[in-house]
Write a protein that holds these residues in place. Structure first.
Motif, PDB file in Angstrom:
ATOM      1  N   MET A   1       0.976  -1.254   0.051  1.00 11.98           N
ATOM      2  CA  MET A   1       0.095   0.027  -0.043  1.00 11.98           C
ATOM      3  C   MET A   1       1.025   1.184  -0.228  1.00 11.98           C
ATOM      4  N   GLU A   2       0.657   2.134  -0.907  1.00  6.28           N
ATOM      5  CA  GLU A   2       1.350   3.373  -1.074  1.00  6.28           C
ATOM      6  C   GLU A   2       0.804   4.606  -0.573  1.00  6.28           C
ATOM      7  N   PRO A   3       1.688   5.408   0.210  1.00  4.44           N
ATOM      8  CA  PRO A   3       0.964   6.243   0.805  1.00  4.44           C
ATOM      9  C   PRO A   3       0.342   7.372  -0.128  1.00  4.44           C
ATOM     10  N   SER A   4      -0.733   8.212   0.084  1.00  6.31           N
ATOM     11  CA  SER A   4      -1.229   9.371  -0.981  1.00  6.31           C
ATOM     12  C   SER A   4      -1.346  10.381  -0.462  1.00  6.31           C
ATOM     13  N   ARG A   5      -1.157  11.266  -1.225  1.00  2.84           N
ATOM     14  CA  ARG A   5      -1.184  12.739  -0.921  1.00  2.84           C
ATOM     15  C   ARG A   5      -2.189  13.641  -1.484  1.00  2.84           C
ATOM     16  N   THR A   6      -2.847  14.247  -0.983  1.00  4.06           N
ATOM     17  CA  THR A   6      -3.915  15.075  -1.680  1.00  4.06           C
ATOM     18  C   THR A   6      -3.445  16.554  -1.670  1.00  4.06           C
ATOM     19  N   GLU A   7      -4.292  17.474  -2.565  1.00  2.00           N
ATOM     20  CA  GLU A   7      -3.875  18.872  -2.424  1.00  2.00           C
ATOM     21  C   GLU A   7      -3.932  19.506  -1.112  1.00  2.00           C
ATOM     22  N   GLN A   8      -5.019  19.092  -0.390  1.00  2.01           N
ATOM     23  CA  GLN A   8      -5.175  19.485   0.930  1.00  2.01           C
ATOM     24  C   GLN A   8      -4.077  19.318   1.928  1.00  2.01           C
ATOM     25  N   ASP A   9      -3.411  18.298   1.781  1.00  2.00           N
ATOM     26  CA  ASP A   9      -2.240  17.922   2.606  1.00  2.00           C
ATOM     27  C   ASP A   9      -1.475  18.785   2.255  1.00  2.00           C
ATOM     28  N   ALA A  10      -0.989  19.328   0.739  1.00  2.00           N
ATOM     29  CA  ALA A  10       0.082  20.379   0.483  1.00  2.00           C
ATOM     30  C   ALA A  10      -0.392  21.381   1.057  1.00  2.00           C
ATOM     31  N   VAL A  11      -1.549  22.121   1.093  1.00  2.00           N
ATOM     32  CA  VAL A  11      -2.039  23.360   1.815  1.00  2.00           C
ATOM     33  C   VAL A  11      -1.682  23.235   3.290  1.00  2.00           C
ATOM     34  N   VAL A  12      -1.995  22.303   3.686  1.00  2.00           N
ATOM     35  CA  VAL A  12      -1.735  22.089   5.349  1.00  2.00           C
ATOM     36  C   VAL A  12      -0.258  22.280   5.698  1.00  2.00           C
ATOM     37  N   ASP A  13       0.386  21.466   4.719  1.00  2.00           N
ATOM     38  CA  ASP A  13       2.124  21.533   5.026  1.00  2.00           C
ATOM     39  C   ASP A  13       2.405  23.030   4.726  1.00  2.00           C
ATOM     40  N   LEU A  14       2.100  23.566   3.937  1.00  2.00           N
ATOM     41  CA  LEU A  14       2.327  24.878   3.304  1.00  2.00           C
ATOM     42  C   LEU A  14       2.101  25.985   4.492  1.00  2.00           C
ATOM     43  N   LEU A  15       0.730  25.765   4.963  1.00  2.00           N
ATOM     44  CA  LEU A  15       0.525  26.606   6.230  1.00  2.00           C
ATOM     45  C   LEU A  15       1.369  26.517   7.257  1.00  2.00           C
ATOM     46  N   ASP A  16       1.505  25.218   7.730  1.00  2.00           N
ATOM     47  CA  ASP A  16       2.563  24.838   8.714  1.00  2.00           C
ATOM     48  C   ASP A  16       3.829  25.476   8.780  1.00  2.00           C
ATOM     49  N   VAL A  17       4.597  25.363   7.502  1.00  3.61           N
ATOM     50  CA  VAL A  17       5.668  26.079   7.362  1.00  3.61           C
ATOM     51  C   VAL A  17       5.736  27.399   7.327  1.00  3.61           C
ATOM     52  N   ILE A  18       4.689  28.208   6.839  1.00  8.79           N
ATOM     53  CA  ILE A  18       4.571  29.385   6.969  1.00  8.79           C
ATOM     54  C   ILE A  18       4.498  30.025   8.335  1.00  8.79           C
ATOM     55  N   LEU A  19       3.724  29.261   9.198  1.00  9.11           N
ATOM     56  CA  LEU A  19       3.424  29.686  10.547  1.00  9.11           C
ATOM     57  C   LEU A  19       4.487  29.485  11.535  1.00  9.11           C
ATOM     58  N   GLU A  20       5.450  28.625  11.189  1.00 10.42           N
ATOM     59  CA  GLU A  20       6.598  27.778  11.974  1.00 10.42           C
ATOM     60  C   GLU A  20       7.627  28.878  11.534  1.00 10.42           C
ATOM     61  N   GLU A  21       7.954  28.978  10.417  1.00  9.33           N
ATOM     62  CA  GLU A  21       9.084  29.463   9.737  1.00  9.33           C
ATOM     63  C   GLU A  21       9.114  31.014   9.515  1.00  9.33           C
ATOM     64  N   GLY A  22       7.810  31.425   8.939  1.00  9.47           N
ATOM     65  CA  GLY A  22       7.618  32.631   8.533  1.00  9.47           C
ATOM     66  C   GLY A  22       8.043  33.119   7.034  1.00  9.47           C
ATOM     67  N   VAL A  23       7.375  34.243   6.394  1.00  7.91           N
ATOM     68  CA  VAL A  23       7.650  34.501   5.028  1.00  7.91           C
ATOM     69  C   VAL A  23       7.767  35.974   5.129  1.00  7.91           C
ATOM     70  N   LEU A  24       8.560  36.353   4.173  1.00  5.30           N
ATOM     71  CA  LEU A  24       8.916  38.009   4.248  1.00  5.30           C
ATOM     72  C   LEU A  24       8.873  38.449   2.807  1.00  5.30           C
ATOM     73  N   LEU A  25       7.830  39.405   2.681  1.00  7.08           N
ATOM     74  CA  LEU A  25       7.730  39.773   1.067  1.00  7.08           C
ATOM     75  C   LEU A  25       8.099  41.199   1.125  1.00  7.08           C
ATOM     76  N   GLN A  26       8.892  41.582   0.072  1.00  5.91           N
ATOM     77  CA  GLN A  26       9.452  42.739   0.013  1.00  5.91           C
ATOM     78  C   GLN A  26       9.538  43.350  -1.429  1.00  5.91           C
ATOM     79  N   ALA A  27       9.057  44.452  -1.569  1.00  8.91           N
ATOM     80  CA  ALA A  27       8.936  44.896  -2.982  1.00  8.91           C
ATOM     81  C   ALA A  27       9.301  46.304  -3.235  1.00  8.91           C
ATOM     82  N   ASP A  28      10.115  46.592  -3.984  1.00  5.14           N
ATOM     83  CA  ASP A  28      10.203  48.077  -4.445  1.00  5.14           C
ATOM     84  C   ASP A  28       9.687  48.373  -5.812  1.00  5.14           C
ATOM     85  N   VAL A  29       8.976  49.541  -5.891  1.00  8.92           N
ATOM     86  CA  VAL A  29       7.992  49.794  -6.998  1.00  8.92           C
ATOM     87  C   VAL A  29       8.374  51.378  -7.171  1.00  8.92           C
TER      88      VAL A  29
END
Length: 103
Positions: A1-29
């Motif tokens: 039996m192979e593990p399956s991964r849904t798109e929802q799992d990817a969103v949860v993982d992304l949110l976990d990384v963002i909350l744990e590590e943080g993201v900094l967005l910077q733009a000069d216009v």
């Protein structure tokens, strides 16, 4: 039996990384007309969990104020009921005066 991964799992993982590590967005216009710069914008946004933000020294004043307010609420839980009672008394006085006692 192979593990399956849904798109929802990817969103949860992304949110976990963002909350744990943080993201900094910077733009000069720079907005220019006919090669003449008119307006310059420097944008910076940080997105992270509150614990991560305070670890990096961001939002420490806000966090301290919220913790102080929470401690004050815990120490005097009757203060909110007293304020509510005073408001109700003032409201009833206003209603009594509006019943046609105009002189």
């Amino acid at each position: 039996m192979e593990p399956s991964r849904t798109e929802q799992d990817a969103v949860v993982d992304l949110l976990d990384v963002i909350l744990e590590e943080g993201v900094l967005l910077q733009a000069d216009v720079v907005i220019s007309v006919a090669d003449i710069p008119l307006v310059g914008l420097q944008l910076r946004a940080a997105l992270a969990g509150l614990e991560t933000m305070t670890d990096y020294g961001l939002m420490t004043d806000w966090d301290a104020a919220q913790r102080r307010l929470a401690r004050e609420r815990e120490e005097s839980p009757s203060a909110s009921s007293v304020a509510t009672g005073e408001f109700a008394a003032e409201e009833s006085e206003l209603d009594d005066g509006a019943d046609g006692d105009s002189r």
